[in-house]
Each structure stands twice: as structure tokens, then as C-alpha cells.
Design an enzyme around this catalytic site. Sequence first.
Site, PDB file in Angstrom:
ATOM      1  CD  GLU A 111      -2.717   1.342   2.480  1.00 48.77           C
ATOM      2  OE1 GLU A 111      -3.551   2.257   2.546  1.00 48.77           O
ATOM      3  OE2 GLU A 111      -2.547   0.515   3.400  1.00 48.77           O
ATOM      4  CE  LYS A 167      -6.458   0.000   1.809  1.00 50.92           C
ATOM      5  NZ  LYS A 167      -6.943  -0.411   3.141  1.00 50.92           N
TER       6      LYS A 167
END
EC number: 4.1.2.13
Length: 298
Positions: free
Chosen positions: A176, A213
Site C-alpha cells: 500500500e 492497495k
Amino acid sequence: MQEKYLDRMRNGKGFIAALDQSGGSTPKALAAYGVSENDYSTEEEMFDLVHEMRTRIITAPAFDSEHILGSILFEQTMDREIESQYTGQYLAEKKGIAPFLKVDKGLAELSNGVQKMKPIDNLSETLERANQRGMFGTKMRSAIQEANKDGIQEVVDQQFEIGKKIIDAGLVPIIEPEVDIHSADKEQSEEILKQEINKHLDQLKKKERVILKLTIPTIGNHYKELIDHPQVVRVVALSGGYSRDEANAKLKDNEGLIASFSRALSENLNVSQSDEEFNAALKEAVDSIYDASVNKNS
């Protein structure tokens, strides 16, 4: 379990629920839920209250595998129990939802327009415990404030370096690198980020897989190339400070991109609600996020 959830994460319909607020963000999460800092006096009491909140969400009827593919947990949540089972095991066995563990220890100071992750102490021991607690994967977050090529490269290099250790431990990492939605050069950051991620994806072996993500991109379908990459199980989107309605609307412009929302999932939940009111509010959130993940604008 890994192969079962790997197929479901790759091909299933739904989204990932992020329930991983940790030490620094827990008071904010509790305040949004209607629990003020006056309601607890120690860190232990605070974590007891946040576990009660998460238990209420996870055990609610609307929190089901028909709409939710996975859920990200904070380390303390993983080590606590719901109905006499570790939280991850409860999610997997009772709910049919893949559990993920947040493994990062927060962000370092801003440098080169980015915030890399702080050192993750005892990663090997944490991953061993994650396997014992029935986790499917992990999650770790970095932050990008500016379109600084050197900084973004450093963030992605760090993410994949640690990601490979997580893969070696038999878990699937959620990588992420969040681009700030308020960044003045967000679109340029997203272009650099895509290039840097692609370089690392192309170097992965056939059985080395990751989940990405990412912040919902400024240009719709900007990450389609990453979504289609054979080493990517799924690309999921964080809400990044957008309201749920904003995040859902932007998500619909991205084919194949599904949600992994935190604040946008729980924004209308409150400790004072009756179970009926709470479940209705959660169902409304789950249904709308599911719809935005599955049904796209043409």
C-alpha cells in the site's frame, strides 16, 4: 486455506474491509464511533473499547462473505478473540472471510516528498504468529505527498523488499503506497508509481503474488495494467479521506478495481445505536461499497 482464498481473492465479487486502525489512529476511530477520550483512562481500556467496536462490526449479519472477500486487522485484534476463537480464525471459519494482518509500525518522517515505513522489528516472529493465528495475508502502508521520482522509487523498493519476505513466509502481502488525495501533483505521482510498481512486478517469480492497495486514481482505469498483471492477485482502493459517496463514485470509474475502505465503511456507525440501527447502518455501507466494487460505469 491459502489456495481457497487465493482463488476467491482473485476472482470473487466483493471488497476488503479495513479494520486495522492502530495506536495513533485508534482514538480518532473511537471518536468517530461516539467514544470520547473521556471514556477511557488507559491504553488497555482504549484497546478493549476498539475491540468491542470491531467485534460488533464483524459479528453483524451484514458483515458476510457474500459481500466481503477479506478483512484487515490490527495486531492486537489478531491476538484477541471473538466467541472463543482468535479473530482471524473466526473470520475464516465462521464468516468465510480471508483475514489480513497490518504489519507496518507506522510512517517515518517526510523525506523526498514521501514517508517510508518505519523499521518493522521482529517481522519474522510476527509472520510466524500470523500463520499460527490463521492469517491469509498482511498489509503495510507508505505515504506519497509529492511527485518525487527518487522518493516514490524508495517507497516501492521498500514495499517489495519486505513483501518478498512475507511471500517467503507463506502469506500474501498487500502493498500500500498511498498517494495523498490532496497532493498538488497527484496525477504525476500516480504515473511514476505505476511505472515503479511495474518494474518490481516483472521481477517476481511465477508463484510470487501480491495484492496492491492504491489511492483511487485521478484518471479512470489508470491502474488497469497493474490489475491485469499475472503476479497481481487483486488491486484494491483505499478511501483516502474521501466520504463514502465520493469514494464509491470515483471507484465506479475504474474497471476491476475494488474497495478496501476503512473510514468510509464505518462513518455512520455509533456506539449509541441499537443493534437494529447499527446493523441497518452497516448494511447500507456494505451494500453501497459492494455495488461500487462490482458495478462499473461504462
